[in-house]
Write a protein that holds these residues in place. Sequence first.
Motif, PDB file in Angstrom:
ATOM      1  N   SER A  68       0.814  -1.214   0.000  1.00  0.00           N
ATOM      2  CA  SER A  68       0.000   0.000   0.000  1.00  0.00           C
ATOM      3  C   SER A  68       0.848   1.265   0.000  1.00  0.00           C
ATOM      4  CB  SER A  68      -0.925   0.013   1.220  1.00  0.00           C
ATOM      5  OG  SER A  68      -0.152   0.073   2.410  1.00  0.00           O
ATOM      6  N   GLY A 226      -4.479 -14.225   3.907  1.00  0.00           N
ATOM      7  CA  GLY A 226      -5.701 -13.941   3.162  1.00  0.00           C
ATOM      8  C   GLY A 226      -5.835 -14.912   2.016  1.00  0.00           C
ATOM      9  N   ARG A 234       1.467 -11.653   0.616  1.00  0.00           N
ATOM     10  CA  ARG A 234       0.613 -10.540   1.059  1.00  0.00           C
ATOM     11  C   ARG A 234      -0.813 -10.757   0.557  1.00  0.00           C
ATOM     12  NH1 ARG A 234      -1.435  -5.551  -0.666  1.00  0.00           N
ATOM     13  NH2 ARG A 234      -1.334  -3.885   0.907  1.00  0.00           N
ATOM     14  N   GLY A 236      -4.869 -10.330   0.091  1.00  0.00           N
ATOM     15  CA  GLY A 236      -5.710  -9.158  -0.165  1.00  0.00           C
ATOM     16  C   GLY A 236      -5.753  -8.849  -1.642  1.00  0.00           C
ATOM     17  N   THR A 237      -6.937  -8.507  -2.135  1.00  0.00           N
ATOM     18  CA  THR A 237      -7.085  -8.182  -3.551  1.00  0.00           C
ATOM     19  C   THR A 237      -6.171  -7.020  -3.932  1.00  0.00           C
ATOM     20  OG1 THR A 237      -9.385  -8.916  -3.508  1.00  0.00           O
ATOM     21  CG2 THR A 237      -8.725  -7.506  -5.340  1.00  0.00           C
ATOM     22  N   GLU A 238      -5.429  -7.193  -4.998  1.00  0.00           N
ATOM     23  CA  GLU A 238      -4.430  -6.205  -5.395  1.00  0.00           C
ATOM     24  C   GLU A 238      -5.070  -4.892  -5.854  1.00  0.00           C
ATOM     25  OE1 GLU A 238      -2.728 -10.287  -6.651  1.00  0.00           O
ATOM     26  OE2 GLU A 238      -4.676  -9.272  -6.647  1.00  0.00           O
TER      27      GLU A 238
END
Length: 385
Positions: A68, A226, A234, A236-238
């Motif tokens: 992020s 996730g 990592r 989580g949707t990119e």
Amino acid sequence: MRVYLDNAATTPIDPEVVETMIPYLQDGFGNPSSTHYYGRQAKAAIETSRRTVAKIINCLPSEIIFTSGGTEADNMAINIAVKELGCKTIITSPIEHHAVGHTVENICEEKNIEFKLVKFDEKGHVDLAHLEELLANAQGPAFVSLMHGNNEVGNLLPLKKVSEMCRRHGAYFHSDTVQTMSHYKFDMQELDIDFITCAAHKFHGPKGIGFLYIKKDIKIGNLIFGGGQERGFRGGTENLYGIVGLAKAMEIADRHLEQHQIHVQALKSYMIEQLQNRFEDIKFHGDVTPEKSLYTVLNVCFPNTEKSNMLLFTLDLKGIACSGGSACSSGSVNASHVLQGIKADISRPNARFSFSRFTTKEEIDYALEVLVEVFEHNLKSTPVA
């Protein structure tokens, strides 16, 4: 007139980057983890972007993990060092970005890790002899985290020298390169660094996207649990359109890097010269030597006057955006930890002016005119035009 001189905080997004992102905000909406056409289209865009980033910094695509931004990437690197690599000593400095400094303090206290701070020379540069001493006496394995370019005063770290020093002592090396990524050339094969970080909004890309480079020799487990994205590191949707924008911003910066460096350094040198010519008792925090300082950052220490107490407020009213330090610390009632760390004069007003390829000489001239108004009683008797 409005003049933006706070590019170390964030940069305006390049219109070409916006154009590249728009299709993925409108039609390319598929989830990259889906196996149908829309998902495959999104996944292909991410992997193409990853290859673009890898080519620019000369590493393998598998060594890039999208995050992020710089803060998450810094946090990841430090947590990997302790929890995955078993580092028993962390060596850093008191002028790191809080994404490093606060993370190191927290994890060292939590895990009972030895915590050491390196000293500085009179210009605010890392004392390499002291770093060598700390490495020689460290309980191994050690982890060194030192930023490449300081976000408040602009001092540059000799990455290759520090990397070679870390290798001699068997230490891992992480550098927060948020301020220097896409402002300087990076060749990861030559530098031999274990971790570097990036935030796209520092070089005219979108906010909320960055990456962590992890050297291929380092084996890690899940960092965020996730759905198994980013090769399981990592979850989580990119951030699809952010990733596409980051790669495009890096591509543009790399294509015109030398031209941008010359343009921005000329503006910084001009502002330094004009300030010295016009004002009595002007100082600069950090080292302003071009080879040892970020060409995008200038931290100025002004004389004390009645008007200077409201310096940043006055500049803002006149349409000039700059900073008194890191924008990440805005609202803090404490003096800059960076200026305190290098023992700078914090009894006087200071301002950080930071430039980009979109900054013009006319904007610098306007800023100088306003500063002359603020410090009218501290002007030299015969200012040079």
